[in-house]
Design a protein around this motif. Structure first.
Motif, PDB file in Angstrom:
ATOM      1  N   UNK A 169      44.492  44.175  29.895  1.00  9.78           N
ATOM      2  CA  UNK A 169      44.657  42.763  30.254  1.00  9.78           C
ATOM      3  C   UNK A 169      45.548  42.655  31.495  1.00  9.78           C
ATOM      4  N   UNK A 170      45.128  41.836  32.452  1.00 12.27           N
ATOM      5  CA  UNK A 170      45.842  41.625  33.716  1.00 12.27           C
ATOM      6  C   UNK A 170      45.853  42.879  34.596  1.00 12.27           C
ATOM      7  N   UNK A 171      44.885  43.797  34.355  1.00 12.89           N
ATOM      8  CA  UNK A 171      44.780  45.011  35.158  1.00 12.89           C
ATOM      9  C   UNK A 171      43.999  44.791  36.451  1.00 12.89           C
ATOM     10  N   UNK A 172      43.985  45.821  37.301  1.00 15.40           N
ATOM     11  CA  UNK A 172      43.354  45.751  38.617  1.00 15.40           C
ATOM     12  C   UNK A 172      42.477  46.969  38.879  1.00 15.40           C
ATOM     13  N   UNK A 173      41.396  46.753  39.626  1.00 13.10           N
ATOM     14  CA  UNK A 173      40.623  47.830  40.242  1.00 13.10           C
ATOM     15  C   UNK A 173      40.780  47.698  41.749  1.00 13.10           C
ATOM     16  N   UNK A 174      41.185  48.782  42.406  1.00 16.46           N
ATOM     17  CA  UNK A 174      41.275  48.824  43.863  1.00 16.46           C
ATOM     18  C   UNK A 174      40.246  49.845  44.349  1.00 16.46           C
ATOM     19  N   UNK A 200      37.084  38.091  35.289  1.00 19.39           N
ATOM     20  CA  UNK A 200      37.575  38.818  36.458  1.00 19.39           C
ATOM     21  C   UNK A 200      37.514  37.963  37.718  1.00 19.39           C
ATOM     22  N   UNK A 201      38.390  38.328  38.645  1.00 17.91           N
ATOM     23  CA  UNK A 201      38.401  37.710  39.970  1.00 17.91           C
ATOM     24  C   UNK A 201      38.239  38.818  41.002  1.00 17.91           C
ATOM     25  N   UNK A 202      37.363  38.615  41.994  1.00 12.65           N
ATOM     26  CA  UNK A 202      37.093  39.659  42.989  1.00 12.65           C
ATOM     27  C   UNK A 202      37.345  39.123  44.390  1.00 12.65           C
ATOM     28  N   UNK A 203      37.908  39.961  45.258  1.00 11.92           N
ATOM     29  CA  UNK A 203      38.079  39.592  46.657  1.00 11.92           C
ATOM     30  C   UNK A 203      38.012  40.855  47.514  1.00 11.92           C
ATOM     31  N   UNK A 204      37.787  40.669  48.811  1.00 10.92           N
ATOM     32  CA  UNK A 204      37.728  41.801  49.731  1.00 10.92           C
ATOM     33  C   UNK A 204      38.845  41.704  50.761  1.00 10.92           C
ATOM     34  N   UNK A 209      41.680  49.513  59.165  1.00 14.16           N
ATOM     35  CA  UNK A 209      41.517  50.710  60.009  1.00 14.16           C
ATOM     36  C   UNK A 209      40.072  50.810  60.525  1.00 14.16           C
ATOM     37  N   UNK A 210      39.509  49.701  60.910  1.00 11.90           N
ATOM     38  CA  UNK A 210      38.192  49.547  61.558  1.00 11.90           C
ATOM     39  C   UNK A 210      37.022  49.676  60.584  1.00 11.90           C
ATOM     40  N   UNK A 211      36.914  50.814  59.874  1.00 11.59           N
ATOM     41  CA  UNK A 211      35.700  51.095  59.115  1.00 11.59           C
ATOM     42  C   UNK A 211      35.827  50.907  57.599  1.00 11.59           C
ATOM     43  N   UNK A 212      37.007  50.633  57.104  1.00  9.65           N
ATOM     44  CA  UNK A 212      37.192  50.540  55.654  1.00  9.65           C
ATOM     45  C   UNK A 212      37.263  49.087  55.187  1.00  9.65           C
ATOM     46  N   UNK A 213      36.735  48.858  54.000  1.00 14.26           N
ATOM     47  CA  UNK A 213      36.870  47.569  53.343  1.00 14.26           C
ATOM     48  C   UNK A 213      37.347  47.813  51.916  1.00 14.26           C
ATOM     49  N   UNK A 214      38.411  47.144  51.547  1.00 14.20           N
ATOM     50  CA  UNK A 214      38.946  47.255  50.196  1.00 14.20           C
ATOM     51  C   UNK A 214      38.386  46.127  49.338  1.00 14.20           C
ATOM     52  N   UNK A 215      37.966  46.486  48.127  1.00 15.48           N
ATOM     53  CA  UNK A 215      37.517  45.497  47.154  1.00 15.48           C
ATOM     54  C   UNK A 215      38.521  45.494  46.009  1.00 15.48           C
ATOM     55  N   UNK A 216      39.081  44.323  45.726  1.00 17.54           N
ATOM     56  CA  UNK A 216      40.115  44.196  44.704  1.00 17.54           C
ATOM     57  C   UNK A 216      39.589  43.329  43.563  1.00 17.54           C
ATOM     58  N   UNK A 217      39.601  43.894  42.366  1.00 17.58           N
ATOM     59  CA  UNK A 217      39.126  43.188  41.168  1.00 17.58           C
ATOM     60  C   UNK A 217      40.307  43.035  40.203  1.00 17.58           C
TER      61      UNK A 217
END
Length: 222
Positions: A169-174, A200-204, A209-217
């Motif tokens: 509960x209240x955890x995250x995926x990076x 869940x809530x998701x955002x990017x 660093x130009x080529x990376x995109x982080x997805x945070x859940x």
């Protein structure tokens, strides 16, 4: 020390090998720090450490310090582990899953990963580990690459649902992703747009660093 100083002017490779899974694994002095690279990508320290540090800042260091158990899928040289332990002062349990045993040997020899007392390393495929584990985690960090290639299973519905199930509960995926072309850009947009779960809530965090995109859940309060 001389190599470290000269590395501010030109990268200095000090070790190179290959493994069953990696065509090239290199340890290099670059801009005054040791980094671990594959043939075409930074595997640990350098830009990757900056990318994942930004993701952790978006979660909040105070939240991370209070966590009990963190799972890292894709360890490589362990730069994010060093960020957790040395910068954030995280003292809970860390389980790191890495498919390539040769990379862990290098991480221990050059980056002293085996000196992290609250770390358990598991040599396994990330998908297989996620299927088998009976534990629940406060943070699951996904950083799985073979050079610049990301395995398809990372974007499949079953894997997404399974990792979400493993969150406390209240955890995250990076989730660290790489976008090198329009096909991969569409892949990420599809991943985010089709992700639907009221828990869940998701955002990017795009173009890190130009080529990376982080997805945070984030798993919300029930």
């Amino acid at each position: 020390m001389i190599k470290k100083i000269f590395s501010y002017f030109i990268p200095i490779k000090i070790y190179e090998t290959k493994s069953v899974l990696s065509k090239s694994i290199e340890v290099t002095w670059a801009n005054g720090e040791l980094v671990l690279d594959s043939e075409n990508a930074n595997y640990s320290y350098g830009s990757l450490q900056r990318i994942l540090r930004l993701g952790l800042k978006n979660i909040g260091y105070e939240k991370i310090v209070a966590m009990n158990h963190i799972l890292i899928l894709g360890v490589a040289g362990g730069s994010v582990i060093k960020t957790l332990v040395e910068e954030i002062k995280y003292k809970g349990k860390i389980t790191g899953v890495e498919i390539d045993a040769e990379i862990i040997k290098i991480a221990n020899a050059y980056f002293k990963l085996d000196q992290v007392k609250n770390l358990e390393i598991v040599i396994d495929d990330a998908f297989e580990f996620v299927l088998k584990t009976q534990n629940k985690y406060d943070l699951i960090l996904i950083d799985v690459f073979q050079d610049t290639t990301m395995p398809n299973f990372l974007f499949e519905d079953f894997f997404i649902k399974r990792t979400c199930f493993l969150l406390q509960r209240k955890g995250f995926i990076l989730f660290n992703t790489m976008i090198l072309n329009e096909t991969q850009n569409i892949r990420n947009k599809k991943y985010v747009s089709e992700f639907y779960n009221p828990q869940f809530q998701i955002k990017t965090i795009p173009r890190v660093e130009i080529h990376n995109e982080l997805i945070l859940i984030e798993k919300l309060e029930p």
